[in-house]
Write a protein that holds these residues in place. Sequence first.
Motif, PDB file in Angstrom:
ATOM      1  N   HIS A 114      36.155 -13.514  -9.849  1.00 24.62           N
ATOM      2  CA  HIS A 114      35.745 -14.709 -10.614  1.00 24.62           C
ATOM      3  C   HIS A 114      36.859 -15.235 -11.532  1.00 24.62           C
ATOM      4  O   HIS A 114      36.765 -16.365 -12.010  1.00 24.62           O
ATOM      5  CB  HIS A 114      34.502 -14.407 -11.452  1.00 24.62           C
ATOM      6  N   GLU A 170      30.124 -18.914  -6.451  1.00 25.79           N
ATOM      7  CA  GLU A 170      29.467 -17.669  -6.044  1.00 25.79           C
ATOM      8  C   GLU A 170      29.671 -17.418  -4.542  1.00 25.79           C
ATOM      9  O   GLU A 170      29.855 -16.275  -4.128  1.00 25.79           O
ATOM     10  CB  GLU A 170      27.984 -17.684  -6.407  1.00 25.79           C
ATOM     11  N   HIS A 176      33.949  -8.056  -7.769  1.00 23.72           N
ATOM     12  CA  HIS A 176      33.313  -9.379  -7.787  1.00 23.72           C
ATOM     13  C   HIS A 176      33.675 -10.101  -9.092  1.00 23.72           C
ATOM     14  O   HIS A 176      34.090 -11.266  -9.076  1.00 23.72           O
ATOM     15  CB  HIS A 176      31.799  -9.209  -7.637  1.00 23.72           C
ATOM     16  N   TYR A 192      24.638 -17.600  -2.744  1.00 24.29           N
ATOM     17  CA  TYR A 192      25.457 -16.448  -2.352  1.00 24.29           C
ATOM     18  C   TYR A 192      25.394 -16.216  -0.835  1.00 24.29           C
ATOM     19  O   TYR A 192      26.419 -16.116  -0.175  1.00 24.29           O
ATOM     20  CB  TYR A 192      24.958 -15.169  -3.040  1.00 24.29           C
TER      21      TYR A 192
END
Length: 522
Positions: A296, A314, A292, A372
Motif C-alpha cells: 500500500h 485494493e 499487503h 478485492y
Amino acid sequence: MTLKTMAAFALFFLLFPFICFGAELDGALRHSLQVKVDIQGRSITGTDRIALEKGTSELSLILRSGSEVTRVEGGSADLPFETREGRGFREITVKVPPGDMLREITVHFRGTFQSPKEAESQIKRGVAYIEDGIIGEEGVFLPSSSFWYPQNRDFTVFEAVVTLPAGYSSVMEGELTDRRIDASTVVERWIEWKPVDGIDLIAGRYKIEKDTHKGVDIYTYFFKEDASLSRTYIDKTKEYLDTYSELLGPYPFGKFAVVENFLPTGYGMPSFTLLGSSVIRLPFIPDTSLGHEIAHNWWGNSVFIDSSLGNWSEALTTYTADYLFEKKKGGDKAREFRAAKLRSYKNFAEESPISLKDFRDSTSTESRAVGYNKGVMVFNMLEAHIGEAAFRDGLKRFYAANAFKRASWADIQAAFEAASGSSLDWFFDQWLKNTGGPALTLADAQTIEADGKHIVSFRVEQAGTAYALDLPVRIETASGPVWRTFSIKSASAELTAELDSKPLSIELDPDYQNFRILSDAE
Ligand SMILES: [Zn+2]
C-alpha cells in the motif's frame, strides 16, 4: 512534481527553516505543528503554522467537534476567525488582512478525545474503521480522519514536534529527525516533505528496534510483551521493500515502521503500518498482511486514489501482495487462491449492484468481494491477455507516471495500453462498468472423426451481458489432456478443436483464470 525537485524543495526547507514559504507543493499545504499530548487529560494542545498562498484573503480549516481554535496569529497581530458547526466537525474561517506581507498564520488549538474503552465498545458494535481520535494510558490514536489538527486541503507536507510524557514514543508519517528525553517528557520531531493526504499521530509505551536497509530506516514499535517478534518483522520488511522496489519502482519514503496498536486494527499509512496486538502475534502475519500493508505504500499511499473515481488500490494491492505470494509458493496455490476469490464473490456479491468502478471502501463483505476479489481477477485477466512482460512494464509505468498524485482507473488503463501497445477500452469498459460477471455454460458438444483426426465442436453460452474473454478450455482425450484458449466475443460462441485422439470430456476455465460467476457444481 518529480522526486528530484521535491528533494531540492526539502533541502531548501532544511537550510532555511524559518523563511521557508512557497506554500504550494502541487496543491499541498505546509503545516508546522507543535503538539503536546496530555495522557491523563486525554487531550492535546497545539499550534499549527500554516503557510499561506500569495493573495490568500480567507482560509477555511476543518477541526473536529469537541476541539477548538483558541487563537489565530498572523504577523504580530491576532486575526479574527469564525466558527461554524458542521456534522462532527467545525469549520474555522480565518480572515487574512490585505497586503502581500503575510505569508503564514499560526493557529492555536486544543481538543479532548475519547478513551480506549469508548472505542472498544464501538468495535464491539461492529464499527470497521475508528475515525475519531483516542487518548488513554494504552496509547494515542489520532488519525487524520479525526481532524485532530486544523486541516484544509487533501495534500499536506509537514513537520511536527510532539511532546509526550516520559515513557511514550510517537509515530507519524515521515522521518524521525530528533528525539530528546528528560525526566518527565519525550520530545520528537517528524518531517515529511512528500505530500501525504493527511497526518496521523500515534503513540504508545513502545520498545523500539531500528535497522537500516539500503538507506531506509526500518523500525518496529512493539509493546514489550511482543518485542521478541521484532526481528521477524524487520527481516520480512526488508524482503518486501526489495521485492516491490524491483517490481514497481523505488520505495517512496525514508522509513518504514511496523507499529503495534492497542486496538485490533490492520491499517496501512504512508511509511508505517498499524497492527493490533492480536494481529501482530498471529504467526502468518509477516507472510501475509505485512506484505499487503507494505504494498500500500505504492498503491494508495503514494499513488493516491481519487475516491470520486473509484478505489483501484485494493485490487492492485491484493494482486501485488496476496496473489503474488500464492503464485510464488507454486503448485496449486495460485489456482486455489483464484477459486476462493470466485467462490467468495458468488457467496457475498453475486447479486451485488456494485460495479468495480463504484467500489469505494471495504466496509462490508459484499463490497470487499467486489473491490478485492473481482479486482484481483481483473488484473489476472489483464496479465493473461497482454502477457507477463507487458503487464510488469504496465505496473512500473503506472507507478512512475502517478507517484504523489491522485490516479484513477483511466490512468491504469493508459499505463497498460502504453505497455502493451494496444487499446484496452473494451477490457476496462466491460470489467469496470458492469455489475456481476459472465456465467458460462457448455452446450452441444459433438465429435466427428475424419482422416484419423477428431474434430470436437461445442458452444459456450453466456447468460445476460456478453463479455469478451480469453477462455482456456481443457479437453480430456484418450491420450491425455489438451489445452486450448479461445477468444470469445459474443453471448453464444461456436468453437471447434482438432485433436489427435478421441475427446472424453470438456471443461471451461477449470483453473479459474477468468472472473466469472461459478456454477453451483463448482
Ligand atoms: Zn488493503
